[in-house]
Structure formats: C-alpha cells, structure tokens
Design a protein around this motif. Structure first.
Motif, short mmCIF file in Angstrom:
data_model
loop_
_atom_site.label_atom_id
_atom_site.label_comp_id
_atom_site.label_asym_id
_atom_site.label_seq_id
_atom_site.Cartn_x
_atom_site.Cartn_y
_atom_site.Cartn_z
N TYR A 43 0.83 -1.21 0.00
CA TYR A 43 0.00 0.00 0.00
C TYR A 43 0.87 1.26 0.00
O TYR A 43 0.61 2.20 -0.73
CB TYR A 43 -0.94 0.01 1.22
CG TYR A 43 -2.11 -0.95 1.09
CD1 TYR A 43 -1.92 -2.32 1.13
CD2 TYR A 43 -3.41 -0.48 0.92
CE1 TYR A 43 -2.99 -3.21 1.01
CE2 TYR A 43 -4.49 -1.36 0.81
CZ TYR A 43 -4.27 -2.71 0.85
OH TYR A 43 -5.34 -3.56 0.72
N ARG A 44 1.92 1.27 0.84
CA ARG A 44 2.78 2.44 0.94
C ARG A 44 3.65 2.60 -0.31
O ARG A 44 3.84 3.70 -0.82
CB ARG A 44 3.67 2.32 2.19
CG ARG A 44 3.36 3.27 3.34
CD ARG A 44 1.91 3.62 3.54
NE ARG A 44 1.09 2.47 3.85
CZ ARG A 44 -0.23 2.48 3.94
NH1 ARG A 44 -0.92 3.58 3.75
NH2 ARG A 44 -0.91 1.38 4.21
N ASN A 49 -4.62 3.53 -1.14
CA ASN A 49 -5.48 3.66 0.03
C ASN A 49 -6.38 2.44 0.14
O ASN A 49 -6.57 1.70 -0.83
CB ASN A 49 -6.35 4.92 -0.08
CG ASN A 49 -5.51 6.17 -0.11
OD1 ASN A 49 -4.67 6.37 0.76
ND2 ASN A 49 -5.72 7.00 -1.13
N GLU A 50 -6.96 2.25 1.32
CA GLU A 50 -7.91 1.16 1.51
C GLU A 50 -9.00 1.22 0.43
O GLU A 50 -9.49 2.29 0.09
CB GLU A 50 -8.58 1.25 2.89
CG GLU A 50 -7.74 0.72 4.03
CD GLU A 50 -7.08 1.83 4.84
OE1 GLU A 50 -6.73 2.88 4.24
OE2 GLU A 50 -6.92 1.63 6.05
N GLU A 52 -8.79 0.32 -2.79
CA GLU A 52 -8.41 0.62 -4.17
C GLU A 52 -7.92 -0.56 -5.00
O GLU A 52 -8.10 -0.56 -6.22
CB GLU A 52 -7.34 1.73 -4.16
CG GLU A 52 -7.88 3.05 -3.64
CD GLU A 52 -6.88 4.20 -3.73
OE1 GLU A 52 -7.32 5.35 -3.75
OE2 GLU A 52 -5.66 3.93 -3.76
N ASN B 10 3.21 7.56 -7.70
CA ASN B 10 3.16 7.55 -6.22
C ASN B 10 4.46 6.99 -5.65
O ASN B 10 4.93 7.42 -4.60
CB ASN B 10 2.00 6.68 -5.72
CG ASN B 10 0.63 7.26 -6.02
OD1 ASN B 10 0.52 8.43 -6.38
ND2 ASN B 10 -0.39 6.45 -5.89
N ASP B 41 -6.01 -3.40 4.72
CA ASP B 41 -4.59 -3.02 4.68
C ASP B 41 -3.92 -3.64 5.91
O ASP B 41 -3.96 -3.07 7.01
CB ASP B 41 -4.48 -1.49 4.68
CG ASP B 41 -3.03 -1.02 4.64
OD1 ASP B 41 -2.12 -1.82 4.94
OD2 ASP B 41 -2.81 0.16 4.33
N ARG B 44 -1.70 -1.62 8.36
CA ARG B 44 -2.41 -0.62 9.17
C ARG B 44 -3.32 -1.29 10.19
O ARG B 44 -3.40 -0.87 11.35
CB ARG B 44 -3.22 0.29 8.24
CG ARG B 44 -2.75 1.73 8.12
CD ARG B 44 -1.26 1.95 8.19
NE ARG B 44 -0.55 1.25 7.12
CZ ARG B 44 0.78 1.18 6.99
NH1 ARG B 44 1.56 1.73 7.88
NH2 ARG B 44 1.34 0.53 5.99
#
Lengths: 162, 162
Positions: A43-44, A49-50, A52, B10, B41, B44
């Motif tokens: 994700y990073r 984002n959550e 997607e 990104n 995620d 997180r």
C-alpha cells in the motif's frame, strides 16, 4: 504477551480512527501480485489507500495455481483490469534451490512436499516467468495491462522489468 | 494515463522518504495470511511497520498448497513462529459457489479450472478450516500460535474466532 496479542492491541488504535465501510470492488480496478517479504508494504510503496486494489502475496511473488485462482476471481467477479507484479532485491527465494529445500524437509519429517518451492536465480527472469504464466492461463480474461517490477529494498524504488 | 502509471508516480514520493534497507527476516517473527480484499490493509490493521511480518494474501485468505509453501519457507528459512489468519465481513467469497463459478468459466472459455475456487458460506467456519489445514500439514513446523480472526469492514475491528 505474544506478538499476536501485541498486534491485536494495535488494532484497537486502528479502530479508533477507522472511517469505513467502503465498497467491495477495488475502486482502481487493479490487482497486485507481490512477494510476502516483510519490507514490502504494498500500500505504501504504491501510494494505495484502503479499497483501491486487490493485493495477492506469497513467497517470491510467483504465479502458481492459487494466484491464477485469485486473479480469476478478482477480474471475473470484482472487475479488476490491470495487473502489477512485484519481486524485490535481496529476496529469500534467491538463497536456496528447490532440491535442497525439499530434501531438508524430507530428511526432517519423512515426506517430500509434492509442490515446487518456486526458488529462482534471476529476479527479472522470474518476473517475466510470472507474466508468462498469467498470459498462458485461459482463466484470467483481461491481459491488456500486465506489468512487472523489481522493488529495491535499499531505496524503495520500483523498476520495470523490460 | 493507466492506473499502473499513476501508482508508479506515487512510488517516486515513497522513495523520497524511504529510510531502508532493513534485514530480510521478519523482526517480529510473524506470518499473516489474509484475504486479498482491497479494504484490508494488513499493515495498518495490525499496526505493523516495514520489516516486521510476512504477509501472505489470496482470494478469501484461504489455505491452499501455495500458502503451505509460503508458510514453510517463512518458518523454515526466515524464522517466523506465530501465524495470524484473517478473513473479513462482506467477503466476495461468500457470494458464489465453486460449481457456478467454474461452470461460468467452462461456458466461456471451454475448459473448467482443475482447482477449487475455495468459496465458503460461513466466515468463522472457514477460518477454522484454514487453521485445520495448517495443523494437518507436515511441512509447517511451528504450530504453537496459530490464531484466526474476522476483520469487520464496517468498524476496522478484528474479532478472534473461537
């Protein structure tokens, strides 16, 4: 306290700031297949984002029958259209051979795994192998955008495999 | 611009603030097996940082041969000792049956997948099924802490399956 209990305590903090629910289908219509490596926070790394993208991960980020199953469900039932494959530098899969890994298991527990361990010697070549396995599968319908990358664990950078 | 290109852009921002490299073995000695669902995620939800845990994911968060392969490599070569399984509410796997999914593929492309789609009708039962598959495998050596949870996509909370 076990590590599992410690992570559960972390979840309480996550709940405090949670803002869901989000819809089931991935809003960016992307599925990522990546190595399970702890340093690769998909994700990073991709700024996701959550909600997607689907994230599929295993030892090596290789494509076996189970990744074909997951991609088939991702595309056919949940509408994803692009596939991103991610291997990474300093991967554990570069450090052994299938023969020696399976022999060590056989010596210890008496039975040899009936599956390939999927070790590899060349990152780029194995990314291309993974792309090829998807292209060869009749079960994954959308093949317009299947792109493969190597993540550098020293810099955080993704480099596309030609 | 494709979504893949957008995510690559990104990545450039990620590289700017990257502070690695970290060691290869997961520092918390944990492997997580979770559904590929976009809303989950794992880092997180569990408060994980880069380098702490292996993350294995597929459609459903089920345990097939490929998850046994990944867990065997995780424990035998990279020293993880605890396993955390995560299914979640509103899962796509609850919405179809293997028979109908495989029939639809056969009708479209002419061949039926030789694999199980691994759909399920009960979240808790399927978490227990996944735990059972790991317990039954001779290839995963450390079975002292295998715990299963359901993630609530409406609240962000993990609930342990008894």
């Amino acid at each position: 306290m076990s590590v599992t209990d410690e992570l559960l305590a972390n979840n309480a903090a996550y709940v405090e700031q949670f803002t869901g629910p989000l819809p089931l289908p991935p809003s960016k219509h992307v599925a990522v297949v990546a190595c399970m490596d702890a340093r690769l926070d998909v994700y990073r790394v991709l700024g996701l984002n959550e909600g997607e993208a689907h994230v599929i991960r295993n030892a090596g980020g290789v494509v076996t029958e189970d990744e074909i199953r997951s991609l088939a469900i991702s595309q056919r039932l949940l509408g994803t259209k692009e596939i991103i494959l991610i291997h990474h530098t300093d991967c554990g899969m570069l450090t052994f051979t299938d023969d020696e890994f399976k022999r060590s298991i056989q010596d210890e527990v008496g039975v040899k795994p009936p599956w390939a361990a999927e070790s590899f010697k060349d990152l780029d070549e194995d990314v291309r192998q993974s792309i090829g396995r998807i292209r060869n599968s009749p079960y994954v319908p959308v093949k317009d955008s299947i792109r493969g990358f190597v993540f550098d664990v020293a810099t955080g950078k993704l480099t596309e495999v030609a």
